[in-house]
Design a protein around this motif. Structure first.
Motif, short mmCIF file in Angstrom:
data_model
loop_
_atom_site.label_atom_id
_atom_site.label_comp_id
_atom_site.label_asym_id
_atom_site.label_seq_id
_atom_site.Cartn_x
_atom_site.Cartn_y
_atom_site.Cartn_z
N HIS A 328 0.84 -1.19 0.00
CA HIS A 328 0.00 0.00 0.00
C HIS A 328 0.88 1.24 0.00
CE1 HIS A 328 0.55 1.49 4.21
NE2 HIS A 328 0.99 0.26 4.38
N ASP A 329 0.31 2.35 -0.41
CA ASP A 329 1.02 3.63 -0.37
C ASP A 329 0.10 4.62 0.32
OD1 ASP A 329 2.71 5.73 -0.69
OD2 ASP A 329 2.65 5.78 -2.88
N SER A 330 0.15 4.63 1.65
CA SER A 330 -0.79 5.40 2.46
C SER A 330 -0.07 6.42 3.31
CB SER A 330 -1.62 4.48 3.37
OG SER A 330 -2.26 3.48 2.62
N HIS A 390 5.20 13.65 -2.97
CA HIS A 390 5.41 12.20 -2.92
C HIS A 390 4.52 11.46 -3.91
CE1 HIS A 390 5.73 8.10 -1.36
NE2 HIS A 390 4.41 8.07 -1.28
N TYR A 391 3.26 11.85 -3.99
CA TYR A 391 2.32 11.12 -4.86
C TYR A 391 2.41 11.54 -6.33
CZ TYR A 391 0.05 9.11 -0.76
OH TYR A 391 -0.20 8.40 0.38
N GLN A 393 1.54 12.79 -9.71
CA GLN A 393 0.22 13.05 -10.30
C GLN A 393 -0.65 11.80 -10.35
OE1 GLN A 393 1.62 15.41 -13.88
NE2 GLN A 393 -0.06 16.71 -13.19
N TYR A 394 -0.35 10.84 -9.47
CA TYR A 394 -1.26 9.71 -9.32
C TYR A 394 -2.51 10.19 -8.57
CZ TYR A 394 1.81 5.97 -10.93
OH TYR A 394 2.57 5.13 -11.71
N ILE A 396 -5.39 10.27 -5.85
CA ILE A 396 -5.36 9.90 -4.44
C ILE A 396 -6.78 9.94 -3.87
CG2 ILE A 396 -2.99 10.64 -4.01
CD1 ILE A 396 -4.03 13.22 -2.84
N ASN A 423 -5.81 14.71 -8.85
CA ASN A 423 -4.45 15.13 -8.55
C ASN A 423 -3.68 15.54 -9.80
OD1 ASN A 423 -2.40 15.68 -6.68
ND2 ASN A 423 -1.51 13.64 -6.86
N GLN A 471 -4.62 7.78 0.49
CA GLN A 471 -4.07 6.63 -0.23
C GLN A 471 -3.93 6.91 -1.72
OE1 GLN A 471 -7.27 3.92 1.22
NE2 GLN A 471 -5.61 2.64 1.98
N ARG A 472 -2.85 6.39 -2.29
CA ARG A 472 -2.75 6.36 -3.75
C ARG A 472 -3.85 5.42 -4.26
NH1 ARG A 472 2.15 6.73 -6.97
NH2 ARG A 472 3.33 6.44 -5.05
N ASN A 474 -5.42 2.70 -6.28
CA ASN A 474 -4.92 1.57 -7.03
C ASN A 474 -5.63 1.50 -8.38
OD1 ASN A 474 -5.41 -1.67 -7.57
ND2 ASN A 474 -3.37 -1.18 -6.83
#
Length: 858
Positions: A328-330, A390-391, A393-394, A396, A423, A471-472, A474
Motif C-alpha cells: 500500500h502507499d498510504s 510524494h504522490y 500526479q497519481y 489519491i 491530482n 491513499q494512492r 490503485n
C-alpha cells in the motif's frame, strides 16, 4: 491574543507580593499568567501570596487539579479544589474545563497545575498549546485571573510560542543555587524601561539587573546549567526517538514497553483493537506509520484496520500473501491536526455549543459551514504540499478515519465522506484541491446522518476526532480515464445466503468493475455482482436474460480531463478504451451482439458476470483464504474492501484498503415455523432472500408504501414519500415492519424510496418487494453501507419476488386494517399505516431451512 480589552481595564489585581506588583505594574482583570519554571516549588512559592491577596479581596478561587505532581495547594480556606481526569483525551478534558469556567461565571480566579502534566495524559505536545489557545481567550472574556505553570524544557518551541502569543503575562523563573531571578517575558499592555529585564529576588523585593555584565554572567551560568539537558523536542518526537534507538540497539527490554506506549498514543484506546495491534503491529511497523504521518495523535479506526489486516495476512499466511498482496502507499493525518484546525479557526466555542443536548443537531449546520471555510495552520499546509510531491500526479483518495470508526460494534459505514482527487494540474491547484477534500471530510463529522448514528449508539458524548487516511488510488491509466481492474466488498459470514445449501461461514462478495464505490453504495440503475463464496456461480436469477439484466452496466472511474469522479456506461467506455481486461471479467452476450451488428454497431456486447474470473483462476480461493485468515486473526467475522489488479493471464493480486469487524445479527435460537398455514393468514412467505439470522418478532404496526400509487408520482413527490415515512417511523411507539417497492435507501427515487438510514433507524424489519409497477426490483446488496447499518442495529431484512415460485405476498390481507395518511392521489396516499395492536403479526425466520414467513397467528 485578541485585541478586545477587559471590561474594566484599569482594575488592578495584586500578585500578593508588593515587589512583584511593582515589576509588572500589577495584574489586570482578564490576565492569564504563565510561569515557566524548572522547579515546581518556585511556582508554588508565588501561588500562595496570590491566594491570600485574592481571598482578602473576596474573590471566588478555584484550583483545577489534574497533574500527577504533589498538589500546588494543600489546604486554603478560600479555595475550592476540583479534580479533573486528563486521561480521557484532549476533547473531554478541554470540554470539562470549558464547562467549569462557564459554570463559575465572571470574575472567578483560577490556579492550575502544571500544563506540562498534560503530556503524561496526551503524549502530544501540540495539544497542550491548543488547550491553552482554547481556554485562555474564554477566561479573558469572563474577566477572570488564571495562573498556570509549565516546564519549558518539556515542550517544543512551537507550543511555547503559541502559549506566549495567547497569554497576557508570561514570567520565567531561573534558579542558580540559592540565587533566584524572575524574568518577565510578556506583560500585555504594560511597559517600563526595566520591566522585561531579569530581576534578582532579595528579601521580597525584585531588583532589575541593569548592569549588562551581570546579565551576561547570569545568562552564561544558565546556559552552562542547561548544557547537558535534552534540547527542546516535542514529547511525541522524544517517544519515537527512543523507539528508534531501542530498535537500532536491539534493546529487547525496552522494545515491548515502547511498543505498548506507542500503541496507546498512535493506534487506539479500545482494548480489543489494542490486543490485535499488539499481535500484528511491531514497534518497527509503528515507526513506519509515524514516518508517513502529518501531525500527531491517533491515525483512526479505518487506517488502523487496514494496517492490522495487511500485517495479519503477511504473518499468518505468508506463502500466499507475500506474492499476491500489493504493497500500500498510504499517509495519515493525525487526530491532533483535526483539533488544531478547529482551534486555529476559532471554532471551539461552536464545538461546545454543538456538544450540548440542545445544540447537538441545531448547531451542527453552522459548525459545518465554519469547517468548510476554515484555513489550515501553516505547518500543516507545508506538510500537505510535501505529501503531494510524494504522490506526484497519481490520483489519491482522502478517507475519513475517525477515532471510533471501524471498531468492534461501530462501523460508521458510509457516515463520513471519502473524496477522490484526480491530482492533476499545477502544484498550487492540487494543494487547494487536497485542502478542500480534507475540509469536506472534516465537515462530514457534522452531517445529520453521522450525528444521528452516534446518538442512536450512545456515542454522542464520546470523543470522536477525525483522522484521515490518504491513499494512492490503485488502478491504471486508460487514456483520459483512471480505474482499477475491479473492486469489491467481502464478508467472512454470509448471513444473506439465498439458498439452504449455502454455508453462511463461507462468506460472500460484492464485485464490480472500476472503482469500489459501486460495491458499497446502492446506486441508481445498476447492480453489483453478488456471489456466495462456496457457490460463486449460483445466482438468484431465473434465467440468463435476468442475470444480464441485473448485472453491472455502469463503471465508476476518475476522469482526468474533467478532474472528477465520474460514471460511464460500459459500452461507452469500451468505445474509447481498448485495453480493459474484459476477457477476464465479462462474457459476450451473443444474442445482443447479433442484434447490435444488425443495426451497424461494432464490437461484441459484454456482460459483467465475472464468471471468467471465478471459473478460470484463483480469485475465489484467494478471497476465501483472505477472509478466513482475517476472521481467525480478529477472532470475529470481518468485512473488507479491496481492489484487484489482474496480470495478462487474469491472475489477481489484492490491494486491501479496509478491514473492520463485521457486526452480525445474532441467532435467536431455534425457531418454529408452521408448515401449513392457510393462505388468508399469510402476509408473505419466502425461501431465502432474507437476512438477520433466526428471527422471531411480534409486529404490531406495518408501514407500507403502495407501489401502484408510488409509481405514478414525480421525483419531488417521491422524496416527499421518504419524508412521510421518516415522520411515521419516528412517531411510532411499537415495533414497525416497513414494506416498500424496490430498494429502500437508494439515491434514485425511480428505483425505490430514497430514505436515509437515519430516517428509519429503530424499525423491527425492512422488506423490499419486486413490483411490476415502475419495474422496481430489490437489490441483494449485503456489504453496502445501508446494509451494514441494518446489521449493526439488528434490523431483519427480506427481499420478496412475488413473481417467483418460492415467494408468496398478499398485501391485500392488510387492507381491512389499513389507513392511508391521506385519501387524495398524493405522496400521502402512497404511505399506508396498518395498526395491528389488536391482532399482531408474527415474523419468523429459520436460517438453517432458509424459510421466512410473516403471518397472523390463530
Amino acid at each position: 491574543m485578541a485585541s478586545q480589552e477587559p471590561l474594566n481595564p484599569e482594575d488592578r489585581v495584586s500578585t500578593g507580593l508588593t515587589g512583584l506588583d511593582e515589576v509588572l505594574d500589577g495584574l489586570r482583570i482578564g490576565d492569564n499568567v504563565v510561569w515557566r519554571v524548572s522547579d515546581l516549588e518556585d511556582y508554588r512559592r508565588f501561588v500562595h501570596p496570590f491566594l491570600d491577596a485574592a481571598a482578602d479581596a473576596g474573590r471566588q478561587i478555584i484550583y483545577l487539579r489534574f497533574g500527577e505532581h504533589p498538589p500546588i495547594i494543600e489546604q486554603h480556606h478560600a479555595v475550592r479544589t476540583i479534580e479533573i481526569d486528563a486521561l480521557g483525551g484532549f476533547e473531554s478534558f478541554t470540554s470539562r474545563v470549558w464547562h467549569l469556567i462557564e459554570q463559575h461565571g465572571r470574575g472567578a480566579f483560577y490556579v492550575c497545575d502544571s500544563l506540562s502534566e498534560l503530556l503524561n495524559a496526551w503524549a502530544t505536545d501540540a495539544m497542550v498549546g491548543n488547550f491553552f489557545r482554547v481556554v485562555c481567550p474564554f477566561l479573558f472574556e469572563l474577566d477572570t485571573v488564571a495562573w498556570f505553570a509549565l516546564h519549558p524544557d518539556r515542550h517544543s518551541r512551537m507550543t511555547l510560542d503559541r502559549i506566549r502569543e495567547t497569554t497576557q503575562v508570561m514570567i520565567d523563573v531561573h534558579r542558580y543555587g540559592a540565587n533566584v531571578q524572575i524574568h518577565p517575558i510578556k506583560a500585555w499592555r504594560r511597559q517600563s524601561p526595566t520591566m522585561f529585564l531579569p530581576h534578582r529576588e532579595q528579601n521580597g523585593q525584585f531588583q532589575p539587573i541593569t548592569d549588562s555584565s551581570d546579565a551576561t554572567r547570569l545568562q552564561a551560568s544558565l546556559e552552562l546549567e542547561h548544557l547537558h539537558r535534552q534540547p527542546l523536542l516535542d514529547y511525541w518526537d522524544r517517544l519515537f526517538q527512543e523507539a528508534s534507538r531501542a530498535l537500532s540497539e536491539q534493546d529487547k527490554g525496552c522494545i515491548a514497553d515502547l511498543q505498548a506506549q506507542v500503541l496507546q498514543v498512535l493506534i487506539s484506546r479500545d482494548p480489543q483493537i489494542l490486543e490485535l495491534a499488539r499481535r500484528y503491529l511491531s514497534l518497527e511497523d509503528l515507526l513506519g506509520i509515524r514516518s508517513r504521518m502529518i501531525g500527531s495523535g491517533y491515525i483512526g479506526g479505518k487506517a488502523t484496520g487496514m494496517l492490522i489486516a495487511r500485517n495479519l495476512l503477511l504473518k499468518e499466511a505468508p506463502e500466499l500473501w507475500q506474492q499476491y498482496l500489493e504493497p500500500h502507499d498510504s499517509s495519515y493525518l493525525g487526530t491532533d491536526a483535526y483539533y488544531a484546525f478547529l482551534v486555529h479557526n476559532g471554532l471551539w466555542p461552536a464545538i461546545m455549543r454543538q456538544r450540548s443536548e440542545a445544540g447537538y443537531l441545531t448547531e451542527a449546520p453552522a459548525l459545518r459551514k465554519g469547517i468548510l471555510t476554515g484555513q489550515f495552520p501553516d505547518e500543516i499546509r507545508a506538510e500537505l504540499a510535501r505529501l503531494l510531491d510524494h504522490y506526484g500526479q497519481y490520483p489519491i483518495l482522502v478517507r475519513s478515519s475517525s477515532l471510533q470508526e471501524d471498531g468492534f460494534g461501530n462501523a460508521f459505514a458510509g457516515k463520513y465522506e471519502s473524496v477522490f482527487l484526480v491530482n492533476q494540474g499545477a502544484p498550487e491547484h492540487r494543494l487547494a484541491a487536497l485542502e478542500d477534500a480534507i475540509r469536506e471530510v472534516y465537515a462530514s463529522s457534522m452531517s445529520d446522518d453521522a450525528l444521528r448514528y452516534r446518538k442512536q449508539r450512545g456515542l454522542d458524548q464520546r470523543e470522536e476526532p477525525m483522522a484521515l487516511l490518504i491513499q494512492r488510488v490503485n488502478g491504471r491509466f486508460h487514456g483520459r480515464y483512471y480505474l482499477p481492474d475491479a473492486a469489491g466488498v467481502g464478508v467472512s459470514r454470509n448471513t444473506f445466503a439465498w439458498d439452504s445449501t449455502m454455508d453462511p461461514k463461507a462468506g460472500m462478495v460484492r464485485l464490480v468493475m472500476g472503482l469500489g464505490t459501486r460495491a458499497v453504495d446502492r446506486i441508481e440503475g445498476d447492480h453489483a455482482c453478488v456471489m456466495a463464496l462456496d457457490q460463486p456461480t449460483r445466482q438468484p436469477f431465473r434465467n440468463q436474460d435476468e442475470s444480464y439484466r441485473f448485472s453491472q452496466h455502469l463503471v465508476d472511474l476518475l476522469d482526468l480531463e474533467d478532474g472528477t469522479l465520474d460514471t460511464r456506461p460500459l459500452s461507452q467506455l469500451l468505445e474509447n478504451t481498448t485495453d480493459l481486461p474484459m476477457t477476464h471479467l465479462a462474457e459476450v452476450d451473443r444474442a445482443a451482439t447479433t442484434r447490435a451488428e444488425q443495426i451497424g454497431l461494432e464490437g461484441p456486447v459484454w456482460r459483467l458476470t465475472f464468471r471468467p474470473l471465478v471459473q478460470k483462476g484463483a480469485f475465489i480461493s484467494r478471497l476465501s483464504n483472505l477472509l478466513q485468515t482475517l476472521e481467525a486473526g480478529y477472532r470475529h467475522p470481518v468485512d473488507v474492501e479491496f481492489t484487484l489488479h489482474l496480470d495478462e493471464q487474469g491472475d489477481p493480486s489484492f490491494n486491501l484498503v479496509q478491514c473492520r469487524p463485521l457486526t452480525t445479527v445474532g441467532e435467536t435460537g431455534p425457531v418454529n415455523i408452521p408448515d401449513k398455514l392457510p393462505e388468508d393468514r399469510i402476509l408473505f412467505r419466502t425461501e431465502g432472500h432474507f437476512m438477520g439470522g433466526n428471527i422471531n418478532l411480534a409486529i404490531q404496526r406495518v408501514l407500507r408504501v403502495d407501489a401502484a400509487v408510488y409509481a405514478g408520482l414525480n421525483t419531488s413527490e417521491r422524496y416527499e414519500v421518504a419524508r412521510l415515512v421518516s415522520e411515521q417511523v419516528k412517531s411510532a411507539n411499537t415495533p414497525v415492519l416497513l414494506i416498500g417497492p424496490g430498494r429502500w435507501g437508494t439515491s434514485s427515487p425511480e428505483l425505490g424510496v430514497p430514505v436515509r438510514f437515519s430516517d428509519i433507524a429503530g424499525i423491527a424489519a425492512l422488506v423490499e418487494v419486486s413490483e411490476k409497477a415502475g419495474h422496481m426490483v430489490p437489490d441483494l446488496s449485503y456489504g453496502s453501507h445501508f446494509f451494514q447499518d441494518l446489521v449493526e442495529t439488528g434490523i431483519a431484512y427480506a427481499a420478496l419476488f412475488p413473481e417467483t415460485d418460492h415467494c408468496q405476498y398478499y398485501p391485500e390481507h392488510l387492507t381491512e386494517v389499513s389507513t392511508p395518511v391521506a385519501q387524495t392521489p398524493s405522496p400521502c396516499a402512497a404511505v399506508r399505516v396498518h395498526d395491528l395492536t389488536g391482532r399482531p403479526l408474527q415474523l419468523r425466520g429459520d436460517i438453517v431451512r432458509q424459510q421466512l414467513v410473516c403471518y397472523f397467528p390463530d
